[in-house]
Motif scaffolding. Structure first.
Motif, mmCIF file in Angstrom:
data_model
loop_
_atom_site.group_PDB
_atom_site.id
_atom_site.type_symbol
_atom_site.label_atom_id
_atom_site.label_comp_id
_atom_site.label_asym_id
_atom_site.label_seq_id
_atom_site.Cartn_x
_atom_site.Cartn_y
_atom_site.Cartn_z
ATOM 1 N N GLU A 1 -4.414 8.655 14.531
ATOM 2 C CA GLU A 1 -4.428 8.356 13.096
ATOM 3 C C GLU A 1 -3.839 9.534 12.331
ATOM 4 O OE1 GLU A 1 -5.293 5.944 10.792
ATOM 5 O OE2 GLU A 1 -5.165 4.668 12.580
ATOM 6 N N ILE A 2 -2.908 9.260 11.444
ATOM 7 C CA ILE A 2 -2.333 10.348 10.652
ATOM 8 C C ILE A 2 -2.488 10.037 9.179
ATOM 9 C CG2 ILE A 2 -0.186 11.535 10.039
ATOM 10 C CD1 ILE A 2 0.592 11.423 12.919
ATOM 11 N N ARG A 3 -3.115 10.980 8.467
ATOM 12 C CA ARG A 3 -3.260 10.818 7.023
ATOM 13 C C ARG A 3 -2.333 11.809 6.338
ATOM 14 N NH1 ARG A 3 -8.874 10.514 3.567
ATOM 15 N NH2 ARG A 3 -7.856 10.426 1.532
ATOM 16 N N PHE A 4 -1.520 11.315 5.396
ATOM 17 C CA PHE A 4 -0.533 12.165 4.733
ATOM 18 C C PHE A 4 -1.114 12.808 3.478
ATOM 19 C CE2 PHE A 4 2.372 8.581 6.325
ATOM 20 C CZ PHE A 4 2.613 9.218 7.530
ATOM 21 N N GLY A 5 -0.562 13.954 3.112
ATOM 22 C CA GLY A 5 -0.957 14.616 1.864
ATOM 23 C C GLY A 5 -1.255 16.080 2.103
ATOM 24 N N LEU A 6 -1.947 16.691 1.132
ATOM 25 C CA LEU A 6 -2.351 18.095 1.259
ATOM 26 C C LEU A 6 -3.826 18.142 1.631
ATOM 27 C CD1 LEU A 6 -0.608 19.594 -1.920
ATOM 28 C CD2 LEU A 6 0.120 19.850 0.459
ATOM 29 N N GLY A 7 -4.150 18.922 2.655
ATOM 30 C CA GLY A 7 -5.540 19.019 3.092
ATOM 31 C C GLY A 7 -5.984 20.473 3.120
ATOM 32 N N ASP A 8 -7.309 20.670 3.128
ATOM 33 C CA ASP A 8 -7.822 22.049 3.237
ATOM 34 C C ASP A 8 -7.983 22.421 4.715
ATOM 35 O OD1 ASP A 8 -10.165 20.946 4.172
ATOM 36 O OD2 ASP A 8 -11.275 21.205 2.291
ATOM 37 N N HIS B 1 6.598 18.331 -1.749
ATOM 38 C CA HIS B 1 7.057 17.387 -0.710
ATOM 39 C C HIS B 1 5.865 16.894 0.112
ATOM 40 C CE1 HIS B 1 9.753 15.507 2.123
ATOM 41 N NE2 HIS B 1 9.277 16.213 3.126
ATOM 42 N N HIS B 2 4.924 17.795 0.343
ATOM 43 C CA HIS B 2 3.777 17.460 1.192
ATOM 44 C C HIS B 2 2.646 16.767 0.438
ATOM 45 C CE1 HIS B 2 4.772 19.246 5.141
ATOM 46 N NE2 HIS B 2 5.610 19.961 4.410
ATOM 47 N N SER B 3 2.713 16.726 -0.887
ATOM 48 C CA SER B 3 1.609 16.083 -1.619
ATOM 49 C C SER B 3 1.766 14.562 -1.642
ATOM 50 C CB SER B 3 1.490 16.652 -3.044
ATOM 51 O OG SER B 3 2.566 16.208 -3.839
ATOM 52 N N ALA B 4 2.826 14.023 -1.059
ATOM 53 C CA ALA B 4 2.991 12.559 -0.977
ATOM 54 C C ALA B 4 1.874 11.984 -0.104
ATOM 55 C CB ALA B 4 4.354 12.220 -0.392
ATOM 56 N N GLU B 5 1.110 11.090 -0.672
ATOM 57 C CA GLU B 5 -0.001 10.493 0.092
ATOM 58 C C GLU B 5 0.429 9.239 0.842
ATOM 59 O OE1 GLU B 5 -2.380 10.407 -3.317
ATOM 60 O OE2 GLU B 5 -3.371 12.319 -2.893
ATOM 61 N N GLU B 6 1.523 8.660 0.403
ATOM 62 C CA GLU B 6 2.161 7.561 1.141
ATOM 63 C C GLU B 6 3.607 7.967 1.330
ATOM 64 O OE1 GLU B 6 0.502 5.129 2.296
ATOM 65 O OE2 GLU B 6 -1.344 5.299 1.131
ATOM 66 N N LYS C 1 0.822 -1.223 0.000
ATOM 67 C CA LYS C 1 0.000 0.000 0.000
ATOM 68 C C LYS C 1 0.855 1.272 0.000
ATOM 69 C CE LYS C 1 -1.442 1.426 4.654
ATOM 70 N NZ LYS C 1 -0.608 2.586 4.578
ATOM 71 N N VAL C 2 2.146 1.111 0.300
ATOM 72 C CA VAL C 2 3.068 2.245 0.200
ATOM 73 C C VAL C 2 3.915 2.141 -1.070
ATOM 74 C CG1 VAL C 2 5.069 3.389 1.266
ATOM 75 C CG2 VAL C 2 3.216 2.514 2.709
ATOM 76 N N TYR C 3 4.425 0.926 -1.334
ATOM 77 C CA TYR C 3 5.446 0.789 -2.369
ATOM 78 C C TYR C 3 4.895 0.461 -3.748
ATOM 79 C CZ TYR C 3 8.865 1.439 1.240
ATOM 80 O OH TYR C 3 9.616 2.008 2.240
ATOM 81 N N ARG C 4 3.601 0.185 -3.858
ATOM 82 C CA ARG C 4 3.023 -0.022 -5.193
ATOM 83 C C ARG C 4 2.018 1.085 -5.459
ATOM 84 N NH1 ARG C 4 1.793 -6.320 -5.615
ATOM 85 N NH2 ARG C 4 3.834 -7.090 -4.993
ATOM 86 N N THR C 5 2.464 2.308 -5.352
ATOM 87 C CA THR C 5 1.563 3.448 -5.552
ATOM 88 C C THR C 5 2.210 4.450 -6.510
ATOM 89 O OG1 THR C 5 2.565 4.567 -3.666
ATOM 90 C CG2 THR C 5 0.567 3.300 -3.228
ATOM 91 N N ARG C 6 1.370 5.289 -7.089
ATOM 92 C CA ARG C 6 1.894 6.350 -7.965
ATOM 93 C C ARG C 6 2.724 7.333 -7.153
ATOM 94 N NH1 ARG C 6 -1.697 6.998 -12.851
ATOM 95 N NH2 ARG C 6 -0.733 9.018 -13.106
ATOM 96 N N SER C 7 2.307 7.525 -5.881
ATOM 97 C CA SER C 7 3.024 8.458 -5.011
ATOM 98 C C SER C 7 4.482 8.011 -4.858
ATOM 99 C CB SER C 7 2.326 8.497 -3.640
ATOM 100 O OG SER C 7 2.878 9.478 -2.815
#
Ligand SMILES: [Zn+2]
Ligand SMILES: [Zn+2]
Length: 327
Positions: A281-288, A154-159, A64-70
């Protein structure tokens, strides 16, 4: 006079050769074989202690981390920045050293004593000042919209994987390297003036050693799914992997926290420290502003390179287009 300046430039050149050698040997980048081995050894210890339900490899390298577009984009940017990294090496080593010497010369300091007065203290002061400069430049990238346009990549990485540490726009890479190096050089120069008397190769290698030892095993986990927390008192001093993961969270309560690179003391001092919480719980990426995830701005290498440029350009044009006061 001419002979003196020739001698000092020869000294600068000697320092640069050694510094570049230190960098090339891999004390700097977290992907050096030593760092990677230390990280894997730490992961093995954590796997044995935490006893997750998965096997070791499936736990350390989850699909779920290493087989992603991110992750794929992280890899592309890692390769690209590997080339740009040559500039960064020169920025960090050369510009910092030359700035330090220039300041030293500008202040008309007397000829240096043959050895640093206190190499350990000197290395510590230089390390501290450099780490503080990194804190402020990182904070600046979150505060200035034009700089944020680049740092948002740098922060748009979702994984997150250790390669995410290299997920930067080349412009960010070059500018930050340049700015941080000048700041670090000025700090080094001032440290020399106040404490040291001369900049010694051993001192600078020792400075790298401080950061290498502090980060040896844990640095790669800062960008990873492995939530390693430190005891609360230690998270006031050193940035733990969990604390940097908080920095990447889309939850508004985590915004603008934990800018520190190696040390947490700057976040503590300047009011941006966030101590990691158990079971959070921590979700990575860009949020509003409400904590909802924003659509991915950088789905591939092309958008990763072009989007920040376009965004920065429109911010700058908007600024230039504003009517001037009094007209
Ligand atoms: Zn950041
Ligand atoms: Zn990061």
């Amino acid at each position: 006079m001419a002979a003196e300046s020739e001698a000092s430039w020869a000294l600068v050149w000697e320092q640069l050769k050694v510094l570049f050698g230190v960098y090339a040997e891999g004390l700097g980048p977290s992907m050096s074989p030593l760092n990677v081995l230390a990280t894997l050894a730490l992961c093995l210890v954590l796997w044995l202690v935490w006893k997750p339900s998965k096997g070791f490899l499936a736990w350390v390298f989850p699909a779920k981390v290493y087989r992603t577009r991110s992750f794929l984009l992280d890899l592309w940017l890692f390769l690209l920045n590997w080339f740009v990294g040559l500039f960064t090496a020169l920025n960090y080593a050369a510009i910092a050293t030359v700035t330090a010497y220039a300041l030293w010369g500008a202040l008309g300091l007397p000829a240096p004593p043959p050895e640093a007065r206190n190499p350990v203290l000197s290395a510590l002061v230089i390390f501290l000042s450099g780490d503080m400069a990194l804190y402020w430049f990182h904070r600046l990238h979150h505060g200035r919209p034009t700089l944020w346009a680049f740092h948002a990549l740098h922060h748009s990485a979702e994984e997150m994987s250790p390669v995410t540490a290299y997920r930067h726009h080349p412009i960010y890479h070059i500018l930050t390297g340049l700015f941080v190096s000048v700041a670090v050089g000025l700090c080094q120069g001032l440290a020399m003036v106040a404490l040291i008397g001369r900049l010694d190769v051993a001192v600078l290698a020792g400075t790298n050693l401080f950061s290498a030892l502090l980060n040896l095993a844990t640095n790669n986990l800062k960008h990873s799914h492995i939530r390693l927390r430190f005891p609360g008192w230690l998270e006031h001093v050193l940035i733990s992997p969990a604390q940097h993961q908080v920095h990447h969270s889309i939850d508004p309560k985590h915004f603008n926290r934990n800018y520190g690179d190696s040390l947490a003391i700057w976040d503590w001092m300047f009011g941006t420290l966030y101590i990691s919480q158990p079971d959070e719980e921590i979700r990575f990426g860009l949020g509003d502003a409400t904590g909802a995830p924003l659509p991915q701005r950088h789905p591939n290498l092309r958008t990763a390179l072009a989007e920040p440029m376009g965004r920065a350009r429109s911010i700058l044009l908007r600024r230039d287009g504003r009517p001037k006061k009094g007209l």
